[in-house]
Design an enzyme around this catalytic site. Sequence first.
Site, PDB file in Angstrom:
ATOM      1  N   CYS A 114       0.992  -1.043   0.069  1.00 12.11           N
ATOM      2  CA  CYS A 114      -0.180  -0.031   0.036  1.00 12.11           C
ATOM      3  C   CYS A 114       0.861   1.376  -0.043  1.00 12.11           C
ATOM      4  O   CYS A 114       2.044   1.252   0.871  1.00 12.11           O
ATOM      5  CB  CYS A 114      -0.991  -0.112   1.184  1.00 12.11           C
ATOM      6  SG  CYS A 114      -2.024   1.181   1.531  1.00 12.11           S
ATOM      7  N   HIS A 157      -9.249  -2.798  -3.094  1.00 13.03           N
ATOM      8  CA  HIS A 157      -8.472  -2.245  -2.013  1.00 13.03           C
ATOM      9  C   HIS A 157      -8.657  -0.840  -2.075  1.00 13.03           C
ATOM     10  O   HIS A 157      -8.477  -0.305  -0.883  1.00 13.03           O
ATOM     11  CB  HIS A 157      -6.907  -2.561  -2.679  1.00 13.03           C
ATOM     12  CG  HIS A 157      -5.888  -1.941  -1.913  1.00 13.03           C
ATOM     13  ND1 HIS A 157      -4.899  -2.738  -1.369  1.00 13.03           N
ATOM     14  CD2 HIS A 157      -5.515  -0.610  -2.027  1.00 13.03           C
ATOM     15  CE1 HIS A 157      -3.927  -1.839  -0.859  1.00 13.03           C
ATOM     16  NE2 HIS A 157      -4.377  -0.367  -0.986  1.00 13.03           N
ATOM     17  N   GLU A 158      -9.016  -0.154  -3.186  1.00 15.27           N
ATOM     18  CA  GLU A 158      -9.352   1.430  -2.898  1.00 15.27           C
ATOM     19  C   GLU A 158     -10.566   1.528  -2.314  1.00 15.27           C
ATOM     20  O   GLU A 158     -10.706   2.597  -1.145  1.00 15.27           O
ATOM     21  CB  GLU A 158      -9.223   1.913  -4.138  1.00 15.27           C
ATOM     22  CG  GLU A 158      -8.163   1.782  -4.911  1.00 15.27           C
ATOM     23  CD  GLU A 158      -6.646   2.191  -4.141  1.00 15.27           C
ATOM     24  OE1 GLU A 158      -5.753   1.465  -4.494  1.00 15.27           O
ATOM     25  OE2 GLU A 158      -6.784   2.987  -3.294  1.00 15.27           O
ATOM     26  N   HIS A 161     -10.311   1.458   1.654  1.00  8.30           N
ATOM     27  CA  HIS A 161      -9.484   2.755   2.152  1.00  8.30           C
ATOM     28  C   HIS A 161     -10.711   3.711   2.513  1.00  8.30           C
ATOM     29  O   HIS A 161     -10.720   4.410   3.185  1.00  8.30           O
ATOM     30  CB  HIS A 161      -8.615   3.484   1.253  1.00  8.30           C
ATOM     31  CG  HIS A 161      -7.114   2.883   1.292  1.00  8.30           C
ATOM     32  ND1 HIS A 161      -6.536   2.970   2.223  1.00  8.30           N
ATOM     33  CD2 HIS A 161      -6.427   2.406   0.193  1.00  8.30           C
ATOM     34  CE1 HIS A 161      -5.403   2.193   1.994  1.00  8.30           C
ATOM     35  NE2 HIS A 161      -5.236   1.955   0.698  1.00  8.30           N
TER      36      HIS A 161
HETATM   37  C1  LIG Z   1       1.706  -0.311  -2.824  1.00  7.80           C
HETATM   38  C2  LIG Z   1       2.261  -0.411  -4.405  1.00  7.80           C
HETATM   39  C3  LIG Z   1       3.304  -1.336  -4.613  1.00  7.80           C
HETATM   40  C4  LIG Z   1       2.683   1.098  -4.870  1.00  7.80           C
HETATM   41  C5  LIG Z   1       0.963  -0.631  -5.617  1.00  7.80           C
HETATM   42  N1  LIG Z   1       1.488  -0.614  -6.872  1.00  7.80           N
HETATM   43  C6  LIG Z   1       1.293  -1.638  -7.627  1.00  7.80           C
HETATM   44  O1  LIG Z   1       0.713  -2.609  -7.586  1.00  7.80           O
HETATM   45  N2  LIG Z   1       2.064  -1.407  -8.860  1.00  7.80           N
HETATM   46  C7  LIG Z   1       1.903  -1.706 -10.091  1.00  7.80           C
HETATM   47  C8  LIG Z   1       1.240  -2.933 -10.196  1.00  7.80           C
HETATM   48  C9  LIG Z   1       1.399  -3.436 -11.574  1.00  7.80           C
HETATM   49  F1  LIG Z   1       1.040  -4.733 -11.760  1.00  7.80           F
HETATM   50  C10 LIG Z   1       1.857  -2.700 -12.785  1.00  7.80           C
HETATM   51  C11 LIG Z   1       2.077  -1.300 -12.545  1.00  7.80           C
HETATM   52  F2  LIG Z   1       2.380  -0.839 -13.349  1.00  7.80           F
HETATM   53  C12 LIG Z   1       2.418  -1.063 -10.982  1.00  7.80           C
HETATM   54  C13 LIG Z   1      -0.088   0.152  -5.093  1.00  7.80           C
HETATM   55  O2  LIG Z   1      -0.153   1.341  -5.998  1.00  7.80           O
HETATM   56  N3  LIG Z   1      -1.344  -0.093  -4.691  1.00  7.80           N
HETATM   57  C14 LIG Z   1      -2.345   0.833  -4.452  1.00  7.80           C
HETATM   58  C15 LIG Z   1      -2.488   1.457  -3.198  1.00  7.80           C
HETATM   59  O3  LIG Z   1      -1.816   1.397  -2.262  1.00  7.80           O
HETATM   60  N4  LIG Z   1      -3.697   2.197  -3.112  1.00  7.80           N
HETATM   61  O4  LIG Z   1      -3.914   2.584  -1.704  1.00  7.80           O
HETATM   62  C16 LIG Z   1      -1.397  -1.352  -3.861  1.00  7.80           C
HETATM   63  C17 LIG Z   1      -1.909  -2.523  -4.728  1.00  7.80           C
HETATM   64  C18 LIG Z   1      -1.990  -3.750  -3.888  1.00  7.80           C
HETATM   65  C19 LIG Z   1      -3.178  -4.649  -4.638  1.00  7.80           C
HETATM   66  C20 LIG Z   1      -3.919  -3.741  -5.259  1.00  7.80           C
HETATM   67  C21 LIG Z   1      -3.266  -2.156  -5.391  1.00  7.80           C
HETATM   68 ZN   LIG Z   2      -3.585   1.462  -0.199  1.00  6.72          ZN
END
Ligand SMILES: CC(C)(C)[C@H](NC(=O)Nc1cc(F)cc(F)c1)C(=O)N(CC(=O)NO)CC1CCCC1
Ligand SMILES: [Zn+2]
Length: 191
Positions: A114, A157-158, A161
């Site tokens: 996250c 996930h969002e 939040h």
């Molecule tokens: C926490 C983090 C590692 C930054 C995660 N990024 C992510 O999954 N990046 C990603 C994945 C891919 F498959 C291709 C690409 F281009 C980039 C993310 O943004 N989140 C969103 C967040 O924290 N929202 O509050 C966490 C993910 C965990 C499962 C769904 C979202």
């Molecule tokens: Zn998150």
Amino acid sequence: MLTMKNVIREGHPTLRKVAEPVTLPLTNDEKELAMEMLDFLKNSQDTDIAEKYELRPGVGIAAPQLNVSKRMIAVHVPSDLPEDTAPQFSDILINPRIISHSVKQTCLSEGEGCLSVDREVQGYVPRNKRIRIEYFDTDGNKHNKRLKDFPSIVIQHEIDHLNGIMFFDRIDSDNPMALPKDLEVLGYEEE
Ligand SMILES: CC(C)(C)[C@H](NC(=O)Nc1cc(F)cc(F)c1)C(=O)N(CC(=O)NO)CC1CCCC1
Ligand SMILES: [Zn+2]
């Protein structure tokens, strides 16, 4: 532009609040914030910009993570296929609601992280494999979409939040690698 310093971290009380529904039509400030949230995700997936501003590559972000306790999320999920530039799903969702979901569950083979959590947390995060969502866009138009697999996981996930839920709340602390029955593990390497 939004950077990581705008993102509040685990322990900040706003992450544990239930966010307020957004009144339509959006104020200009709310529209501006929504667009900045989507731009943050696009920037974070651009290697040069992400490196320059030290952005983690984000696929989704919720307004509470910017200390704005409102029911707004931005999602920008790139295509699985490297040659395909069009994202799998990219939108700003106002007052998103899961109106139905599959019995079948899924989870990411490598667990979740996250933007608001600066530590690794091991364990599977069981989520619905398919969801039907209803949401409003920034112009106030209502949308109804069916999503599955990674885009579905990101949106769940969002939306968590918006309800003060963190991904690790969903890990079985007695057995983090437990796989509930009727769950299909989703790996980046697998389809
Ligand atoms: C926490 C983090 C590692 C930054 C995660 N990024 C992510 O999954 N990046 C990603 C994945 C891919 F498959 C291709 C690409 F281009 C980039 C993310 O943004 N989140 C969103 C967040 O924290 N929202 O509050 C966490 C993910 C965990 C499962 C769904 C979202
Ligand atoms: Zn998150």
